[in-house]
Design an enzyme around this catalytic site. Structure first.
Site, PDB file in Angstrom:
ATOM      1  N   ARG A  13      -2.493  -1.980  -3.585  1.00 23.94           N
ATOM      2  CA  ARG A  13      -3.688  -1.155  -3.441  1.00 23.94           C
ATOM      3  C   ARG A  13      -3.551   0.016  -4.414  1.00 23.94           C
ATOM      4  O   ARG A  13      -2.562   0.754  -4.369  1.00 23.94           O
ATOM      5  CB  ARG A  13      -3.770  -0.621  -2.018  1.00 23.94           C
ATOM      6  CG  ARG A  13      -4.914   0.348  -1.863  1.00 23.94           C
ATOM      7  CD  ARG A  13      -4.942   0.975  -0.487  1.00 23.94           C
ATOM      8  NE  ARG A  13      -6.074   1.869  -0.384  1.00 23.94           N
ATOM      9  CZ  ARG A  13      -6.062   3.001   0.297  1.00 23.94           C
ATOM     10  NH1 ARG A  13      -4.984   3.375   0.949  1.00 23.94           N
ATOM     11  NH2 ARG A  13      -7.131   3.755   0.334  1.00 23.94           N
ATOM     12  N   ARG A  40     -11.163  16.052   7.065  1.00 25.41           N
ATOM     13  CA  ARG A  40     -11.921  16.527   5.898  1.00 25.41           C
ATOM     14  C   ARG A  40     -13.322  16.963   6.289  1.00 25.41           C
ATOM     15  O   ARG A  40     -13.943  16.351   7.172  1.00 25.41           O
ATOM     16  CB  ARG A  40     -12.049  15.417   4.847  1.00 25.41           C
ATOM     17  CG  ARG A  40     -10.737  14.932   4.279  1.00 25.41           C
ATOM     18  CD  ARG A  40     -10.998  13.971   3.108  1.00 25.41           C
ATOM     19  NE  ARG A  40      -9.776  13.326   2.687  1.00 25.41           N
ATOM     20  CZ  ARG A  40      -9.549  12.010   2.754  1.00 25.41           C
ATOM     21  NH1 ARG A  40     -10.476  11.193   3.215  1.00 25.41           N
ATOM     22  NH2 ARG A  40      -8.404  11.515   2.351  1.00 25.41           N
ATOM     23  N   ASN A  69       0.874  -1.166   0.000  1.00 18.68           N
ATOM     24  CA  ASN A  69       0.000   0.000   0.000  1.00 18.68           C
ATOM     25  C   ASN A  69       0.920   1.227   0.000  1.00 18.68           C
ATOM     26  O   ASN A  69       1.451   1.617   1.041  1.00 18.68           O
ATOM     27  CB  ASN A  69      -0.881  -0.044   1.250  1.00 18.68           C
ATOM     28  CG  ASN A  69      -1.848   1.113   1.319  1.00 18.68           C
ATOM     29  OD1 ASN A  69      -1.787   2.044   0.504  1.00 18.68           O
ATOM     30  ND2 ASN A  69      -2.738   1.077   2.299  1.00 18.68           N
ATOM     31  N   GLU A  78      -8.270  -4.801   5.063  1.00 20.24           N
ATOM     32  CA  GLU A  78      -8.079  -4.488   3.642  1.00 20.24           C
ATOM     33  C   GLU A  78      -6.925  -5.278   3.048  1.00 20.24           C
ATOM     34  O   GLU A  78      -6.985  -5.711   1.900  1.00 20.24           O
ATOM     35  CB  GLU A  78      -7.849  -2.977   3.482  1.00 20.24           C
ATOM     36  CG  GLU A  78      -9.128  -2.199   3.749  1.00 20.24           C
ATOM     37  CD  GLU A  78      -8.914  -0.700   3.889  1.00 20.24           C
ATOM     38  OE1 GLU A  78      -8.509  -0.275   4.997  1.00 20.24           O
ATOM     39  OE2 GLU A  78      -9.153   0.027   2.924  1.00 20.24           O
ATOM     40  N   HIS A 135     -12.480   3.383  -0.413  1.00 18.48           N
ATOM     41  CA  HIS A 135     -12.546   2.369   0.658  1.00 18.48           C
ATOM     42  C   HIS A 135     -13.286   1.121   0.185  1.00 18.48           C
ATOM     43  O   HIS A 135     -13.803   0.345   0.997  1.00 18.48           O
ATOM     44  CB  HIS A 135     -13.302   2.874   1.909  1.00 18.48           C
ATOM     45  CG  HIS A 135     -12.612   3.943   2.689  1.00 18.48           C
ATOM     46  ND1 HIS A 135     -13.320   4.958   3.325  1.00 18.48           N
ATOM     47  CD2 HIS A 135     -11.318   4.179   2.956  1.00 18.48           C
ATOM     48  CE1 HIS A 135     -12.478   5.754   3.945  1.00 18.48           C
ATOM     49  NE2 HIS A 135     -11.244   5.301   3.744  1.00 18.48           N
TER      50      HIS A 135
END
Ligand code: AMP
Length: 405
Positions: free
Chosen positions: A95, A245, A10, A388, A184
């Site tokens: 990823r 965010r 990743n 993940e 995601h």
């Protein structure tokens, strides 16, 4: 010898996270992280998980770029007898954040695939370049090995046009590929499937609202194993209140800050992505710290929490309406898995929708998927730890071994 190992990479802009897994039993052989790549002192933390020892090894030294980082990782793995030159390594799974509309499945990387990932850089300027570097470096280290791209957007490509399109002038939207892609996806896919498993039902028969609440946060509505709506959009900025965010906000705020506030587009970009959300509201983006402050009577932290929960509730209600019938709501990621007060507050007052949380079950700490709703509740509320890396490894191995994921 059959190759059964998969290395999952990743690659972020200044970091590389990695895991080496053995797919015979999905066990982890080693995990690690390289941080601050390109800075004066970089840090590599490597944890071997074989041979009973799980003592992490840490190195602090300058690591100039991703290639050096991956070479350092390869050295660490080799020191444990898990080198990348091993014939047991079946593939490297990457990823990749943005796969646009084209990549609906994990894909073995060739030149054409690489070009397409590059073509998507304008819609994912922060993420795709790092992912590309990661793939190139891995290719250089093991040119003979399949490199598999697993896209964050893939799970959301089943969204109907009614959910994926903004009500923006069609010509402009199409010209610039402006639409809702969602992110995601690997986590939403894994968690929705695990939730069906927890209920003892087939994914095709179950409607789930997945709430992935980490530092980045997103919700998705999953009908029968297929995503029908998700809260992130063209970029990960849309939707829930996140660590840093804003999530949803009238886009005219941006014009206002530019025209009236005299801010540049780049300044606003940083403001809404890195300095807003929980950290912008109260100065902290760690839910543990926010809860601690609330317990001490801090009003700023309490308001930040309320704004976070209010948005979450709005999405639960919206996705309830989108799905029509909801069998389960699943909480996952750092906040979703660990913050009982968030889970309790998010469903409080929603009894009319069949939603409730059992206080005792909600306060249990565990790494296992579990139900936290009382027996009588019509809708199951679950905590389902996401994984993940395992999902990327699984999809990668399924592709290269010809097995269905
Ligand atoms: P993630 O992005 O999934 O790694 O989630 C990271 C976030 O999870 C942190 O910023 C914290 O807000 C939150 N978090 C992690 N551990 C806990 C905990 N024990 N209690 C509450 N929040 C937590």
């Amino acid at each position: 010898m059959t190759a059964t190992r998969v290395l999952v990479l990743n690659s972020g802009s200044s970091s590389v996270k990695y895991q080496l897994l053995d797919m015979r039993d999905s066990s982890r052989l080693a995990v690690g992280l390289v941080e601050r790549i390109g800075e004066e002192t970089s840090r590599l933390k490597h944890t071997p998980l074989t041979g009973g020892g799980a003592e992490p090894r840490e190195r602090e030294e300058p690591i100039a770029d991703h290639e050096q980082a991956l070479r350092a990782v390869a050295d660490e793995l080799a020191a444990d007898g898990l080198g990348l030159d091993s014939p047991e390594l079946a593939a490297i799974g990457h990823r990749v954040v943005h796969g646009g509309l084209k990549f609906t499945e994990p894909t073995v990387v060739d030149d054409a695939v690489m070009k397409e990932i590059e073509r998507l850089v304008p819609v994912a300027p922060l993420h795709n370049p790092a992912n590309i570097t990661g793939i190139r470096t891995a290719q250089a280290l093991r040119p003979d090995l399949p490199q598999v791209a697993v896209f964050d957007t893939a799970f959301h490509t089943t969204m109907p046009e009614s959910a994926a399109r903004y009500a923006l002038d069609v010509k402009t939207a199409d010209e610039h590929r402006v639409r809702r892609y969602g992110f995601h996806g690997t986590s939403h896919a894994y968690v929705s499937r695990k939730t069906a498993e927890l209920l003892g039902r087939a994914p095709e028969d179950v409607n789930v609202i997945v709430l992935h609440l980490g530092n980045g946060a997103s919700a998705s509505a999953v009908r029968g194993g297929r995503c029908v709506d998700t809260s992130m959009g063209l970029t990960p900025l849309e939707g829930l209140v996140m660590g840093t965010r804003t999530g949803d906000m009238d886009p005219a705020v941006i014009f206002h800050l530019a025209r009236v506030g005299g801010m540049s587009i780049d300044e606003i970009d940083i403001l809404v992505n890195k300095k807003s959300g929980l950290i912008g509201l109260c100065g902290d983006n760690d839910m543990r710290e926010i809860r601690r402050r609330i317990d001490e009577g801090d009003e700023e932290a309490a308001l930040a929490f309320d704004i976070y929960i209010h948005r979450l509730k709005k999405y639960i209600g919206a996705y309830y309406a989108v799905l029509g019938r909801v069998d389960a709501i699943a909480f996952t990621a750092g906040v979703g898995e660990n913050a009982a007060p968030v889970r309790e507050a998010a469903v409080a007052g929603l009894e009319e929708l069949g939603l409730a949380v059992d206080g005792a079950l909600n306060s249990v700490r565990s790494d296992e998927p579990r139900l936290i709703s009382p027996e009588y509740a019509r809708v199951a509320v679950a905590v389902v730890p996401t994984d993940e890396e395992l999902e990327i490894a699984d999809q990668t191995y399924a592709l290269v071994s010809g097995r269905n994921a």
